[in-house]
Design an enzyme around this catalytic site. Structure first.
Site, mmCIF file in Angstrom:
data_model
loop_
_atom_site.group_PDB
_atom_site.id
_atom_site.type_symbol
_atom_site.label_atom_id
_atom_site.label_comp_id
_atom_site.label_asym_id
_atom_site.label_seq_id
_atom_site.Cartn_x
_atom_site.Cartn_y
_atom_site.Cartn_z
ATOM 1 C CG ASP A 7 -1.825 1.212 1.256
ATOM 2 O OD1 ASP A 7 -2.331 1.589 0.186
ATOM 3 O OD2 ASP A 7 -2.036 1.767 2.349
ATOM 4 C CD GLU A 67 -4.912 1.347 -2.776
ATOM 5 O OE1 GLU A 67 -5.945 0.812 -2.380
ATOM 6 O OE2 GLU A 67 -4.309 2.232 -2.148
ATOM 7 C CG ASP A 140 -0.839 3.166 6.011
ATOM 8 O OD1 ASP A 140 -0.817 3.916 5.023
ATOM 9 O OD2 ASP A 140 -1.121 3.555 7.164
#
Length: 161
Positions: A7, A67, A140
Protein backbone atom coordinates in the site's frame (compact mmCIF):
# COMPACT_ATOMS: atom_id res chain seq x y z
CA UNK A 1 4.14 -18.58 -5.06
CA UNK A 2 5.23 -15.71 -2.83
CA UNK A 3 3.51 -12.33 -3.22
CA UNK A 4 4.62 -8.95 -1.86
CA UNK A 5 1.67 -6.61 -1.33
CA UNK A 6 2.26 -2.87 -1.01
CA UNK A 7 0.00 0.00 0.00
CA UNK A 8 2.10 2.92 -1.27
CA UNK A 9 2.64 6.22 0.47
CA UNK A 10 5.48 8.55 1.32
CA UNK A 11 5.47 8.69 5.10
CA UNK A 12 3.86 5.26 5.62
CA UNK A 13 4.09 2.22 3.36
CA UNK A 14 2.06 -0.85 4.25
CA UNK A 15 3.61 -4.17 3.27
CA UNK A 16 2.66 -7.83 3.43
CA UNK A 17 4.29 -11.02 2.19
CA UNK A 18 2.14 -14.10 1.69
CA UNK A 19 2.86 -17.55 0.32
CA UNK A 20 0.22 -19.40 -1.68
CA UNK A 21 0.52 -23.16 -1.71
CA UNK A 22 -1.62 -25.55 -3.72
CA UNK A 23 -5.21 -25.72 -2.56
CA UNK A 24 -6.56 -23.02 -0.27
CA UNK A 25 -3.53 -22.75 2.01
CA UNK A 26 -2.12 -19.22 2.32
CA UNK A 27 0.73 -18.57 4.74
CA UNK A 28 1.40 -15.10 6.12
CA UNK A 29 5.16 -14.58 6.14
CA UNK A 30 5.34 -10.99 7.39
CA UNK A 31 3.43 -7.72 7.41
CA UNK A 32 3.78 -4.24 8.81
CA UNK A 33 4.21 -0.60 8.02
CA UNK A 34 7.37 1.28 7.13
CA UNK A 35 7.24 4.76 8.61
CA UNK A 36 9.85 6.86 6.87
CA UNK A 37 12.10 8.85 9.15
CA UNK A 38 13.41 11.34 6.62
CA UNK A 39 11.85 14.74 6.10
CA UNK A 40 13.03 15.37 2.55
CA UNK A 41 11.25 13.53 -0.25
CA UNK A 42 14.48 12.46 -1.98
CA UNK A 43 15.68 10.80 1.24
CA UNK A 44 12.30 9.17 1.84
CA UNK A 45 12.43 7.68 -1.65
CA UNK A 46 15.87 6.21 -0.97
CA UNK A 47 14.64 4.76 2.34
CA UNK A 48 11.60 3.24 0.59
CA UNK A 49 13.74 1.77 -2.20
CA UNK A 50 16.20 0.22 0.26
CA UNK A 51 13.39 -1.23 2.38
CA UNK A 52 11.53 -2.77 -0.58
CA UNK A 53 14.76 -4.20 -2.01
CA UNK A 54 15.48 -5.72 1.41
CA UNK A 55 12.03 -7.36 1.57
CA UNK A 56 12.49 -8.76 -1.92
CA UNK A 57 15.95 -10.11 -1.10
CA UNK A 58 14.75 -11.73 2.12
CA UNK A 59 11.46 -13.30 0.97
CA UNK A 60 12.09 -13.78 -2.77
CA UNK A 61 8.57 -13.01 -4.00
CA UNK A 62 7.64 -13.69 -7.62
CA UNK A 63 4.95 -11.00 -7.70
CA UNK A 64 4.60 -7.41 -6.49
CA UNK A 65 0.98 -6.38 -5.94
CA UNK A 66 0.53 -2.64 -5.51
CA UNK A 67 -2.43 -0.31 -5.24
CA UNK A 68 -3.09 2.04 -8.14
CA UNK A 69 -3.32 5.72 -7.29
CA UNK A 70 -6.77 7.14 -6.75
CA UNK A 71 -6.76 10.82 -5.83
CA UNK A 72 -9.22 13.50 -6.72
CA UNK A 73 -8.35 16.42 -4.45
CA UNK A 74 -4.79 16.81 -3.18
CA UNK A 75 -2.47 17.00 -6.19
CA UNK A 76 0.65 17.56 -4.07
CA UNK A 77 0.01 14.34 -2.12
CA UNK A 78 -0.79 12.45 -5.31
CA UNK A 79 2.51 13.49 -6.86
CA UNK A 80 4.62 12.43 -3.88
CA UNK A 81 2.81 9.08 -3.64
CA UNK A 82 3.31 8.61 -7.39
CA UNK A 83 7.04 9.13 -6.86
CA UNK A 84 7.04 6.50 -4.11
CA UNK A 85 5.10 4.08 -6.33
CA UNK A 86 7.65 4.66 -9.08
CA UNK A 87 10.53 3.81 -6.76
CA UNK A 88 8.74 0.68 -5.49
CA UNK A 89 7.85 -0.51 -9.00
CA UNK A 90 11.37 0.22 -10.23
CA UNK A 91 12.88 -1.81 -7.37
CA UNK A 92 10.59 -4.75 -8.14
CA UNK A 93 11.10 -4.47 -11.89
CA UNK A 94 14.89 -4.44 -11.56
CA UNK A 95 14.62 -7.75 -9.68
CA UNK A 96 12.31 -9.24 -12.36
CA UNK A 97 9.11 -9.47 -10.32
CA UNK A 98 5.74 -9.77 -12.01
CA UNK A 99 4.03 -6.46 -11.22
CA UNK A 100 0.26 -6.39 -10.70
CA UNK A 101 -1.68 -3.20 -9.96
CA UNK A 102 -5.14 -3.01 -8.43
CA UNK A 103 -7.64 -0.23 -7.84
CA UNK A 104 -9.30 0.03 -4.42
CA UNK A 105 -12.54 -1.18 -6.04
CA UNK A 106 -10.82 -4.32 -7.39
CA UNK A 107 -9.36 -5.06 -3.95
CA UNK A 108 -12.73 -4.64 -2.21
CA UNK A 109 -14.42 -6.86 -4.79
CA UNK A 110 -11.78 -9.62 -4.49
CA UNK A 111 -11.73 -9.63 -0.68
CA UNK A 112 -15.26 -8.70 0.40
CA UNK A 113 -17.19 -9.61 -2.75
CA UNK A 114 -18.52 -6.06 -3.06
CA UNK A 115 -16.70 -3.16 -4.73
CA UNK A 116 -18.18 -0.58 -2.38
CA UNK A 117 -17.44 -2.49 0.84
CA UNK A 118 -16.43 -0.41 3.84
CA UNK A 119 -12.78 -0.49 4.87
CA UNK A 120 -13.66 -2.26 8.11
CA UNK A 121 -15.45 -5.04 6.19
CA UNK A 122 -12.32 -5.63 4.12
CA UNK A 123 -10.13 -5.63 7.25
CA UNK A 124 -12.34 -8.24 8.92
CA UNK A 125 -12.25 -10.48 5.84
CA UNK A 126 -8.45 -10.18 5.63
CA UNK A 127 -8.16 -11.26 9.26
CA UNK A 128 -10.54 -14.16 8.70
CA UNK A 129 -8.79 -15.36 5.54
CA UNK A 130 -5.30 -15.17 7.04
CA UNK A 131 -6.38 -16.30 10.52
CA UNK A 132 -5.05 -13.14 12.17
CA UNK A 133 -6.49 -12.88 15.66
CA UNK A 134 -5.75 -9.20 16.23
CA UNK A 135 -6.65 -6.74 13.49
CA UNK A 136 -3.68 -4.59 12.33
CA UNK A 137 -3.85 -1.13 13.84
CA UNK A 138 -2.88 0.81 10.74
CA UNK A 139 -5.00 0.91 7.59
CA UNK A 140 -1.79 0.87 5.55
CA UNK A 141 -0.97 -2.60 6.88
CA UNK A 142 -4.41 -4.12 6.39
CA UNK A 143 -4.58 -2.57 2.91
CA UNK A 144 -1.26 -4.20 1.98
CA UNK A 145 -2.58 -7.56 3.20
CA UNK A 146 -5.72 -7.12 1.11
CA UNK A 147 -3.70 -6.14 -1.96
CA UNK A 148 -1.48 -9.24 -1.63
CA UNK A 149 -4.56 -11.45 -1.28
CA UNK A 150 -6.13 -9.81 -4.32
CA UNK A 151 -3.12 -10.80 -6.41
CA UNK A 152 -3.41 -14.31 -5.03
CA UNK A 153 -7.12 -14.60 -5.87
CA UNK A 154 -6.98 -12.94 -9.29
CA UNK A 155 -3.81 -14.45 -10.69
CA UNK A 156 -4.54 -16.25 -13.94
CA UNK A 157 -1.30 -18.21 -13.75
CA UNK A 158 -0.41 -19.19 -10.19
CA UNK A 159 2.31 -21.81 -10.47
CA UNK A 160 2.27 -22.95 -6.81
CA UNK A 161 6.05 -23.33 -6.68
Amino acid sequence: MIILGIDPGTTRIGYAVIKKESGDNIDLLTFGCLETKNKEQKNRLTEISDFISGLISKYRPKTLAIEKLFFTKNVKTALSVAEARGVIISSANSLNLDIREFTPLEVKLAIAGYGKAEKNQVRKMVCRILKIEKMPLLDDTSDALAIALTACYTSPKLSFK
